[in-house]
Design an enzyme around this catalytic site. Structure first.
Site, PDB file in Angstrom:
ATOM      1  N   SER A 459       0.860  -1.185   0.000  1.00  0.00           N
ATOM      2  CA  SER A 459       0.000   0.000   0.000  1.00  0.00           C
ATOM      3  C   SER A 459       0.894   1.232   0.000  1.00  0.00           C
ATOM      4  CB  SER A 459      -0.890   0.006   1.243  1.00  0.00           C
ATOM      5  OG  SER A 459      -1.776  -1.093   1.240  1.00  0.00           O
ATOM      6  N   CYS A 685      -7.158  -1.619   7.441  1.00  0.00           N
ATOM      7  CA  CYS A 685      -5.998  -2.099   6.677  1.00  0.00           C
ATOM      8  C   CYS A 685      -5.074  -2.865   7.606  1.00  0.00           C
ATOM      9  CB  CYS A 685      -5.252  -0.920   6.041  1.00  0.00           C
ATOM     10  SG  CYS A 685      -3.859  -1.430   5.013  1.00  0.00           S
ATOM     11  N   ASP A 731      -8.556  -3.196   3.141  1.00  0.00           N
ATOM     12  CA  ASP A 731      -7.340  -3.493   2.383  1.00  0.00           C
ATOM     13  C   ASP A 731      -6.501  -4.370   3.307  1.00  0.00           C
ATOM     14  OD1 ASP A 731      -5.078  -3.616   0.869  1.00  0.00           O
ATOM     15  OD2 ASP A 731      -4.628  -1.478   0.918  1.00  0.00           O
ATOM     16  N   TRP A 733      -4.593  -8.359   4.330  1.00  0.00           N
ATOM     17  CA  TRP A 733      -3.806  -9.473   3.801  1.00  0.00           C
ATOM     18  C   TRP A 733      -3.592 -10.494   4.913  1.00  0.00           C
ATOM     19  CZ3 TRP A 733      -1.992  -4.464   4.400  1.00  0.00           C
ATOM     20  CH2 TRP A 733      -1.109  -4.250   5.469  1.00  0.00           C
TER      21      TRP A 733
END
Length: 734
Positions: A459, A685, A731, A733
């Site tokens: 990002s 995020c 966002d 992961w």
């Protein structure tokens, strides 16, 4: 002689015109001839054999009974599509048409012949969304008003196989494959075998292996074929070239434009070598962990970005793994031999990287030799074992899932390391031809079995409004310890992308890598960080002391609301704070312009910017600690930051650590009001496995309480509404 009067002139002019009309009457008044105008083709005509988007025609022309469509964002679904095609060829002798989903039309999906089958390899991206290349396919399948050539939205009797790729840490696990499966069944299509679902959080490979055998049995019955009709055949022919112009040999260049040094658009197919203008360590200098901040220049590149976008960094494999595999393949002495690679079936297997090139270049720049070795490839390679003992070891790893898990998966073993261990070599010493047994594995098998080395995405942690012509990267360096087994003792494992960036940081600042030693080590402290050929192909990434890194930008929908009066809630512990640094910079740039034009009071009606951040210790890993107070000043009190320092007091009453979700709950009254009345936007995020889910659970409980109900009913309804209106964006992961 008398002159003409005006009336005489008019009469004479009319006479001339009438005479002309009489003389050219045939040309002027004849029926018009038809002009040669292209006639638009009808739907059925457009899908003829001349249409490159007609997959049915291609299947018939090339006599292929299987068409495989893949929806892929990072290349993984494409890899599995190719694997399925190869297995169909090996098992049944059936050729497949492997298709990028965006390259074809689907109005004639109903025309797939009865003795053929369609296979879908579909990844789920983001919040249950299709990958960029599968948008049209999924829309056509889902849209009841979309008509196939039969004039209806029916696919009676269409035989299909579906394998989904997802991650269970995300809410919408394998949503695309599941939805497509249900929709196809509802349209009258017939699924072959069970729906496959791969979980990237655990082991996509193991999920695939468990699914495929049963699917192929059902496939054989459905298509009336028998196993054993195929055979092992190579996908590529690798040829060593005796003479080739050196300037035309790829030495790691990622595109033809990079090789020829010609200008062009910089994207995923032609990354830009961006100069590093600044690089620094963000964690405490005497700590065990690293987090690098790198600034790269994109001036003059034609690349543009917005806050919230991602930057793709193209790393290379580490020096030690390149050397290890060169030695294990017996290619150490011909590492620089120039090779050409040709596909024996371009429709099935395209050469995955530019050629001609060299053996060493392929291993360093083009294929992912640093990934944990998959179980299936071990069976193929066992045939080339240098001894019966090595063959037995490889076969056991291939057939015994538990043994593979203990040795390879838990040990995080790369291909070169597996080959060394199988042959009885020591993986803990520097690999050389003298201490590494050579295997006679054909290089075409290496090319076809190991996937392409992919970019690593980060990002972007800056705003172009505050940092024009510059992209900032914030990356925690991945380093962890493996799980010991009978064959492999515990050791450090290093991530490729982040350690590549760490090497660049060392080089850009002319620093030496720190000396490290583990407790109990008999050897003196030594450099354990892997090293990389960061100077790039032909030294292209190091010019006059300035290092460059190949990058491209990937667009994102992770964006601030355009109206600064809208409240914003950001949750980003660790490097999850990266895009929010860009968000805050974006608002700071707007605030500067607004104050300059209308004075400081112009920010009075702006919405609050809430940032919930978390780290371990305030003096070790608090990212950009000195910047946040400065941003708060410029935003005139509109920016509020809440930090959860998990390994420092205060702790919870029971002594447990405080995390971002705990701080959100403490501020629930103000946050609920901002969401329900102020129409705030929420952004999360970071880690998807635990943090993201915990935060969403907290928000749901908080909103349920604010609505006077429960988390399960009112809270869930409000969360659903926020996602539908794109006011809650993730966002994350794993």
């Amino acid at each position: 002689m008398a002159g003409f009067s005006s009336s005489d002139t008019v009469v004479l002019g009319v006479g001339v015109i009438l005479a002309g009309l009489y003389l050219f009457k045939d040309a002027i008044f004849a029926p018009s001839k038809s002009k040669s105008v292209p006639v638009p083709t009808s739907k059925s005509q457009a899908n003829g054999s001349g249409n490159p988007r007609d997959f049915v025609a291609k299947m018939k022309e090339t006599k292929k009974r299987i068409v495989i469509f893949y929806g892929s964002q990072t290349g993984t679904a494409e890899e599995y599509a190719i694997r399925l095609a190869k297995e169909a060829k090996q098992k049944f002798g059936l050729a497949s048409l492997v298709c990028d989903a965006e390259d074809y039309d689907y109005d004639n999906l109903d025309q797939v012949p009865e003795d053929c089958a369609v296979i879908f390899c579909m990844a789920t991206y983001g919040e249950g969304e299709p990958t960029d290349n599968a948008v049209q396919l999924t829309q056509n399948i889902a849209d009841d008003s979309f008509e196939f050539t039969n004039g209806s939205h029916r696919l009676e009797g269409l035989k299909y196989v579906i394998f989904g790729l997802g991650n269970k840490t995300y809410e919408h696990y394998n949503a695309i494959a599941r939805n497509m499966d249900n929709q196809l069944t509802a349209m009258g299509a017939v699924r072959i075998g069970e729906r496959g679902e791969g979980d990237d959080d655990k082991s996509m490979e193991e999920d695939y292996l468990e699914w495929k055998d049963g699917m192929w049995e059902a496939f054989a019955t459905a298509l009336g074929v028998e196993e054993g009709q195929g055979g092992d055949s190579p996908d590529f022919v690798v040829t060593e070239l005796d003479s080739h112009a050196p300037e035309k040999v790829y030495q790691g260049e990622l595109s033809a434009r990079a090789l020829t040094k010609t200008k062009g658009i910089h994207d995923a197919k032609n990354p830009y070598p961006a100069p590093i203008t600044a690089a620094r360590e963000l964690f405490a200098l005497d700590g065990e962990r690293n987090c690098v901040h790198i600034e790269i220049s994109i001036e003059g590149s034609g690349i543009a970005y917005q806050h919230g976008d991602h930057v793709g960094v193209w790393p290379s494999n580490s020096d030690v793994e390149v050397e290890r595999l060169l030695c294990a393949l017996g290619m150490h002495d011909k590492r620089d031999a120039v090779i050409g690679i040709e596909s024996l079936d371009p429709a099935l297997a395209k050469v995955p990287f530019p050629v001609p090139t060299t053996y060493a270049t392929v291993l360093r720049h083009y294929i992912d030799i640093s990934a944990v070795t998959g179980r299936q490839i071990l069976g193929v390679l066992s045939k080339f074992a240098p001894s019966p003992e090595a063959q037995a070891f490889m076969t056991r790893l291939n057939t015994d899932k538990e043994e593979y898990g203990r040795t390879v998966h838990n040990g995080c073993l790369k291909l070169g390391e597996v080959l060394q261990i199988a042959a009885g070599n020591d993986i803990h010493v520097k690999p050389t031809p003298e201490n590494t047994t050579a295997w006679a594995i054909p290089f075409d098998i290496i090319v076809s079995s190991i996937p392409r080395l992919q970019p690593r995405y980060y990002s972007i942690s800056s705003s172009p409004k505050l940092n024009p012509g510059s992209i900032h990267i914030t990356a925690v360096v991945l380093k962890y310890e493996s799980i010991a087994s009978e064959k492999v003792k515990q050791r450090w494992v290093y991530g490729v992308g982040s350690n590549f960036l760490l090497n660049l940081k060392f080089a850009a600042n002319k620093e030496n890598a720190p000396l490290l030693a583990r407790p109990g080590d008999e050897l003196p402290a030594h450099v354990t960080h892997p090293t990389y050929a960061i100077e790039g192909p032909r030294g292209a990434y190091q010019i006059e002391g300035i290092y460059k890194v190949p990058v491209h930008v990937r667009r994102s929908t992770f964006r601030l609301p355009t109206n600064p009066k809208t409240p914003v809630i950001m949750i980003g512990p660790g490097t999850g704070v990266a895009p929010f640094r860009g968000f805050i910079q974006e608002r700071v740039a707007l605030a500067r312009r607004t104050v300059e034009k209308n004075g400081a009071e112009a920010l009075a009606d702006w919405g609050n910017l809430w940032l919930f951040y978390g780290c371990r210790k305030s003096n070790e890993d608090f990212l950009y600690k000195d910047e946040w107070p400065e941003y708060a000043k410029e935003l005139n009190g509109k920016f509020k930051m809440f930090s959860a320092i998990s390994r420092e007091p205060p702790y919870k009453p029971d002594g447990s650590k405080i995390y971002v979700q705990d701080l959100i709950w403490e501020q629930r009254e103000g946050i609920s009001e901002a969401i329900l009345k102020g129409k705030a936007y929420i952004y999360i995020c970071g880690d998807a496995k635990s943090m993201s889910k915990s935060v969403e659970d907290c928000l749901q409980r908080m909103l349920g309480e604010a609505k006077g109900g429960s988390a399960e009913v009112e809270g869930a309804a409000e969360m659903k509404l926020l996602k539908e209106r794109s006011r809650l964006m993730l966002d994350v992961w794993s």
